[in-house]
Design a protein around this motif. Sequence first.
Motif, PDB file in Angstrom:
ATOM      1  N   VAL A  41       0.864  -1.346  -0.131  1.00 38.35           N
ATOM      2  CA  VAL A  41       0.234  -0.035   0.054  1.00 38.35           C
ATOM      3  C   VAL A  41       1.118   1.272  -0.065  1.00 38.35           C
ATOM      4  CG1 VAL A  41      -2.061   1.168   1.762  1.00 38.35           C
ATOM      5  CG2 VAL A  41      -1.637  -1.450   1.383  1.00 38.35           C
ATOM      6  N   GLY A  42       0.858   1.975  -1.144  1.00 45.86           N
ATOM      7  CA  GLY A  42       1.564   3.513  -0.852  1.00 45.86           C
ATOM      8  C   GLY A  42       2.892   3.352  -1.431  1.00 45.86           C
ATOM      9  N   THR A  43       2.713   2.253  -2.515  1.00 47.51           N
ATOM     10  CA  THR A  43       4.426   2.088  -2.391  1.00 47.51           C
ATOM     11  C   THR A  43       5.280   3.550  -3.588  1.00 47.51           C
ATOM     12  OG1 THR A  43       5.302   0.585  -4.525  1.00 47.51           O
ATOM     13  CG2 THR A  43       3.029   1.716  -5.116  1.00 47.51           C
ATOM     14  N   GLY A  44       4.617   4.647  -3.925  1.00 48.27           N
ATOM     15  CA  GLY A  44       5.776   5.393  -4.061  1.00 48.27           C
ATOM     16  C   GLY A  44       6.384   5.290  -4.900  1.00 48.27           C
ATOM     17  N   SER A  45       7.721   5.629  -5.384  1.00 49.92           N
ATOM     18  CA  SER A  45       8.128   5.184  -6.774  1.00 49.92           C
ATOM     19  C   SER A  45       8.574   3.677  -6.888  1.00 49.92           C
ATOM     20  CB  SER A  45      10.479   5.413  -6.272  1.00 49.92           C
ATOM     21  OG  SER A  45      10.230   3.742  -4.979  1.00 49.92           O
ATOM     22  N   GLY A  46       8.155   2.254  -6.215  1.00 43.42           N
ATOM     23  CA  GLY A  46       7.904   1.280  -6.377  1.00 43.42           C
ATOM     24  C   GLY A  46       8.931   0.502  -5.872  1.00 43.42           C
ATOM     25  N   GLU A 136      -2.297  15.038  11.801  1.00 44.70           N
ATOM     26  CA  GLU A 136      -2.227  16.204  13.382  1.00 44.70           C
ATOM     27  C   GLU A 136      -0.871  15.341  14.199  1.00 44.70           C
ATOM     28  OE1 GLU A 136      -3.909  19.351  16.468  1.00 44.70           O
ATOM     29  OE2 GLU A 136      -5.168  18.298  14.773  1.00 44.70           O
ATOM     30  N   THR A 137      -2.182  14.375  14.231  1.00 47.24           N
ATOM     31  CA  THR A 137      -0.710  12.842  14.956  1.00 47.24           C
ATOM     32  C   THR A 137      -0.540  12.115  14.255  1.00 47.24           C
ATOM     33  OG1 THR A 137      -3.081  11.400  13.982  1.00 47.24           O
ATOM     34  CG2 THR A 137      -3.979  12.702  16.363  1.00 47.24           C
ATOM     35  N   GLY A 138       0.064  12.131  13.499  1.00 45.42           N
ATOM     36  CA  GLY A 138       0.515  11.532  12.606  1.00 45.42           C
ATOM     37  C   GLY A 138       0.010  10.070  11.969  1.00 45.42           C
ATOM     38  N   ARG A 139      -0.817   9.624  12.645  1.00 45.83           N
ATOM     39  CA  ARG A 139      -1.902   8.405  12.156  1.00 45.83           C
ATOM     40  C   ARG A 139      -2.734   8.991  11.409  1.00 45.83           C
ATOM     41  NH1 ARG A 139      -0.449   8.145  17.863  1.00 45.83           N
ATOM     42  NH2 ARG A 139      -2.759   9.118  18.530  1.00 45.83           N
ATOM     43  N   GLU A 140      -3.194   9.669  10.940  1.00 40.73           N
ATOM     44  CA  GLU A 140      -4.495   9.538  10.126  1.00 40.73           C
ATOM     45  C   GLU A 140      -4.079   8.363   9.091  1.00 40.73           C
ATOM     46  OE1 GLU A 140      -5.153  13.884   7.685  1.00 40.73           O
ATOM     47  OE2 GLU A 140      -5.736  14.059  10.131  1.00 40.73           O
ATOM     48  N   LEU A 141      -3.432   8.046   8.346  1.00 43.77           N
ATOM     49  CA  LEU A 141      -3.264   7.008   7.522  1.00 43.77           C
ATOM     50  C   LEU A 141      -3.333   5.713   8.334  1.00 43.77           C
ATOM     51  CD1 LEU A 141      -2.066   9.835   4.594  1.00 43.77           C
ATOM     52  CD2 LEU A 141      -3.917   7.899   4.234  1.00 43.77           C
ATOM     53  N   ILE A 142      -2.545   5.693   8.955  1.00 44.47           N
ATOM     54  CA  ILE A 142      -2.507   4.631   9.936  1.00 44.47           C
ATOM     55  C   ILE A 142      -3.907   3.874  10.592  1.00 44.47           C
ATOM     56  CG2 ILE A 142      -0.807   3.042  11.737  1.00 44.47           C
ATOM     57  CD1 ILE A 142       1.298   5.685  10.923  1.00 44.47           C
ATOM     58  N   ASP A 143      -4.078   4.792  11.102  1.00 45.30           N
ATOM     59  CA  ASP A 143      -5.718   4.170  12.149  1.00 45.30           C
ATOM     60  C   ASP A 143      -6.506   3.885  10.598  1.00 45.30           C
ATOM     61  OD1 ASP A 143      -4.970   4.828  14.567  1.00 45.30           O
ATOM     62  OD2 ASP A 143      -5.373   7.064  14.122  1.00 45.30           O
ATOM     63  N   PRO A 144      -6.897   4.064   9.439  1.00 46.63           N
ATOM     64  CA  PRO A 144      -7.810   3.208   8.621  1.00 46.63           C
ATOM     65  C   PRO A 144      -6.926   1.870   8.085  1.00 46.63           C
ATOM     66  CG  PRO A 144      -7.366   5.774   8.071  1.00 46.63           C
ATOM     67  CD  PRO A 144      -6.918   5.569   9.560  1.00 46.63           C
ATOM     68  N   PHE A 145      -5.976   1.952   8.112  1.00 48.02           N
ATOM     69  CA  PHE A 145      -5.462   0.850   7.515  1.00 48.02           C
ATOM     70  C   PHE A 145      -5.580   0.124   8.305  1.00 48.02           C
ATOM     71  CE2 PHE A 145      -1.508  -1.537   7.271  1.00 48.02           C
ATOM     72  CZ  PHE A 145      -1.477  -1.949   6.400  1.00 48.02           C
TER      73      PHE A 145
END
Lengths: 204, 61
Positions: A41-46, A136-145
């Motif tokens: 998930v979220g591979t960036g450059s791959g 703000e928490t740094g976890r905005e995408l970690i939490d739903p993941f």
Amino acid sequence: MTGDDLAERRGMETDVYQPAEDSGLLAEAVVERGRGRFLEVGTGSGWVAEQAATEAADVASVVATDVNPHACRSARERGRAAAPEGNGGIEVVRANLLDPFADDSFDTVAFNPPYLPTDPDNKWSDWMERALSGGETGRELIDPFVDDVGRVLAPGGVVLLLVSSLTGYDEVVERAERRGFDHDVVVRESYPFETLSVLALSGK
Amino acid sequence: MKESLMDILCDPLDKSDLELEVDERDGDEILEGRLVGTVTGEVYPIEDGIPNLLPPDMRDD
């Protein structure tokens, strides 16, 4: 964290996150623990997905996602270049987190999330900022993941999640435990401003 | 994307099945076409071999 800090961290690159220390650690964990049907998930450059396709002996097939179209194209090009030596290259899907994947689809799911805590007034203005900022928490995408990943994971599967001390290691572990995961640390490295760990979540 | 990917893809809106419509292939690779939600009717484009399965409200970037 301000826009200027992010600008400094991003250097010259403004479209696609390039492999850095965190990518190297995640790739190490992927080569060690990745197997079967693999999703990044979220591979960036791959780059991590490419490592999975070419270096991880137990990985059978690789899918990579990103929300960023430039990253998707970069990962697809890498996959095409790697296909002859690997196990069929990389299938790239433009996606938000795990949204378009069916239940029980993957034996391994890897994620190096955007995790830098960021001032809420600092609007996401470009793709690089979206690759780095975890709200703000740094976890905005970690939490739903963490909340959704058990759904797409096949029974007996493993999640490899990169967690920075800047993001709140204990909070991530607590959330994973609430979702019924066991955890262990695959690799951990300390750097001047943060400690990076790759957590393996299992026990679905 | 390869057609085998259909086994693990679903509509991001409600996890229902998708239907594949192909405009252009290169061997077993689907280069252009679309995925259509069988329940929602939502159309997700496939361009240059990459399916765009962002939900509609995130797609304008």
